[in-house]
Write an enzyme that holds these catalytic residues in place. Sequence first.
Site, PDB file in Angstrom:
ATOM      1  N   ARG A  70      32.629  18.728  41.549  1.00  0.00           N
ATOM      2  CA  ARG A  70      32.907  17.378  42.017  1.00  0.00           C
ATOM      3  C   ARG A  70      32.480  17.152  43.463  1.00  0.00           C
ATOM      4  O   ARG A  70      32.629  18.039  44.304  1.00  0.00           O
ATOM      5  CB  ARG A  70      34.407  17.072  41.856  1.00  0.00           C
ATOM      6  CG  ARG A  70      34.839  17.060  40.397  1.00  0.00           C
ATOM      7  CD  ARG A  70      36.336  17.040  40.223  1.00  0.00           C
ATOM      8  NE  ARG A  70      36.678  16.910  38.805  1.00  0.00           N
ATOM      9  CZ  ARG A  70      36.854  17.940  37.979  1.00  0.00           C
ATOM     10  NH1 ARG A  70      36.734  19.184  38.424  1.00  0.00           N
ATOM     11  NH2 ARG A  70      37.143  17.734  36.706  1.00  0.00           N
ATOM     12  N   HIS A  95      29.326  17.146  38.113  1.00  0.00           N
ATOM     13  CA  HIS A  95      28.215  17.881  37.485  1.00  0.00           C
ATOM     14  C   HIS A  95      26.869  17.161  37.604  1.00  0.00           C
ATOM     15  O   HIS A  95      26.054  17.175  36.685  1.00  0.00           O
ATOM     16  CB  HIS A  95      28.517  18.167  36.022  1.00  0.00           C
ATOM     17  CG  HIS A  95      29.688  19.068  35.803  1.00  0.00           C
ATOM     18  ND1 HIS A  95      30.009  20.097  36.669  1.00  0.00           N
ATOM     19  CD2 HIS A  95      30.624  19.101  34.804  1.00  0.00           C
ATOM     20  CE1 HIS A  95      31.089  20.727  36.215  1.00  0.00           C
ATOM     21  NE2 HIS A  95      31.482  20.151  35.107  1.00  0.00           N
ATOM     22  N   HIS A 164      28.108  26.141  32.148  1.00  0.00           N
ATOM     23  CA  HIS A 164      29.400  25.617  31.707  1.00  0.00           C
ATOM     24  C   HIS A 164      29.724  26.045  30.272  1.00  0.00           C
ATOM     25  O   HIS A 164      30.175  25.229  29.460  1.00  0.00           O
ATOM     26  CB  HIS A 164      29.407  24.091  31.818  1.00  0.00           C
ATOM     27  CG  HIS A 164      30.779  23.502  31.998  1.00  0.00           C
ATOM     28  ND1 HIS A 164      31.791  23.692  31.086  1.00  0.00           N
ATOM     29  CD2 HIS A 164      31.296  22.736  32.984  1.00  0.00           C
ATOM     30  CE1 HIS A 164      32.869  23.055  31.491  1.00  0.00           C
ATOM     31  NE2 HIS A 164      32.606  22.466  32.648  1.00  0.00           N
ATOM     32  N   VAL A 165      29.537  27.314  29.981  1.00  0.00           N
ATOM     33  CA  VAL A 165      29.871  27.808  28.650  1.00  0.00           C
ATOM     34  C   VAL A 165      31.379  28.014  28.526  1.00  0.00           C
ATOM     35  O   VAL A 165      32.047  28.400  29.483  1.00  0.00           O
ATOM     36  CB  VAL A 165      29.118  29.124  28.349  1.00  0.00           C
ATOM     37  CG1 VAL A 165      29.469  30.210  29.338  1.00  0.00           C
ATOM     38  CG2 VAL A 165      29.359  29.589  26.913  1.00  0.00           C
ATOM     39  N   ASP A 221      42.129  24.031  36.202  1.00  0.00           N
ATOM     40  CA  ASP A 221      40.818  23.459  36.490  1.00  0.00           C
ATOM     41  C   ASP A 221      40.636  23.603  37.998  1.00  0.00           C
ATOM     42  O   ASP A 221      40.642  22.623  38.739  1.00  0.00           O
ATOM     43  CB  ASP A 221      40.744  21.997  36.039  1.00  0.00           C
ATOM     44  CG  ASP A 221      39.316  21.457  36.033  1.00  0.00           C
ATOM     45  OD1 ASP A 221      38.398  22.223  36.408  1.00  0.00           O
ATOM     46  OD2 ASP A 221      39.114  20.287  35.667  1.00  0.00           O
ATOM     47  N   GLU A 285      33.053  29.239  35.663  1.00  0.00           N
ATOM     48  CA  GLU A 285      31.843  28.647  36.220  1.00  0.00           C
ATOM     49  C   GLU A 285      31.578  29.195  37.626  1.00  0.00           C
ATOM     50  O   GLU A 285      32.178  28.738  38.598  1.00  0.00           O
ATOM     51  CB  GLU A 285      31.987  27.130  36.270  1.00  0.00           C
ATOM     52  CG  GLU A 285      32.364  26.489  34.952  1.00  0.00           C
ATOM     53  CD  GLU A 285      32.982  25.118  35.134  1.00  0.00           C
ATOM     54  OE1 GLU A 285      32.310  24.242  35.732  1.00  0.00           O
ATOM     55  OE2 GLU A 285      34.139  24.929  34.727  1.00  0.00           O
TER      56      GLU A 285
END
Length: 320
Positions: A70, A95, A164-165, A221, A285
């Site tokens: 972000r 992203h 971003h898996v 997150d 990530e």
Amino acid sequence: MTQPVEDFITLDGADGLKAVFSPAGAQLVALYIPTKSGGPVQTVIGSSGRLDAPEGDSWAGAICGRYANRIAGASFSLDGVTYHLPANEGSKQLHGGADGFGHLSWKAEKAGNEVVFRLDSPDGDMGYPGALEVKAAYGLNGHTLYLEMTATTTKPTVVNLTHHVYWNLLGKGDILGHMMQIPASRYTPVNADLIPVGPLADVAGTRFDFREKRPIAGPYDHNFALDAGRGALHLGARAIEPVTGRTLEVWTTEPGMQLYTGEHFTPAIKAPFSELLKNAGFALEPQTFPNAPNEPSYPSSVLRPGETYRHRIEWRFSGF
């Protein structure tokens, strides 16, 4: 245009790993790992392998950029110039924007034991200065899947590429019981908009302390400031599925690790290689810190002409 499934590219490793990729977002669509019982398990969650498809998670398995995570206020200043970016998450950019790298079709070629993706991002793309040339090479080496990302620019700009898996080492159910270890003594506290606020905070005595392995439990997150910082390849996180002992280590050259626990997943999100429910997968990530272009104390994300951005990620599997 919806990405055709026939564009999928497969790598078969000599030691049992099998990876499936798509030009859509240079996406990892599936990764099969061998098991002690002999049958493979598909461990990638939520990837559709297609652009503009109704199924799948829009970021799952993709390379995010130009700036992953972000940027507050969808703007930043560099060398005295303020750049305004199109917001795609409230007042923020996430992203790289609605047409960020994870939502674009990359050029793809299979070269030996690698799949190489390339993308040219023009000057002004999603508000960012400089024409960016990006290369992303995936490969299999034993029980390791790796990704080497590089970029060059024609003007001073900011770059933060990540992958971003979403993983589930059991291949089904939720991941809250997976054991997690992150070698980070500090993390970036966030406000209600998930933007970092204030200085880095110590993880000691908080639910952000993953220095010793423990269940994920969730929700998360958040970005963790890895003790190793930026530089040589180092361990960024270790996840263990406690029933089978399957283990994933994520190694990176970047200073941060974002942990996200798939709070938005529901059975309504369909994906061709996986089933979804809340917390069906965890994302790890590797990257620089969220909102770093607006935080001078954070590791720099600035890339200038004549320099090359490099980020290597290795996903190392064991416990078969």
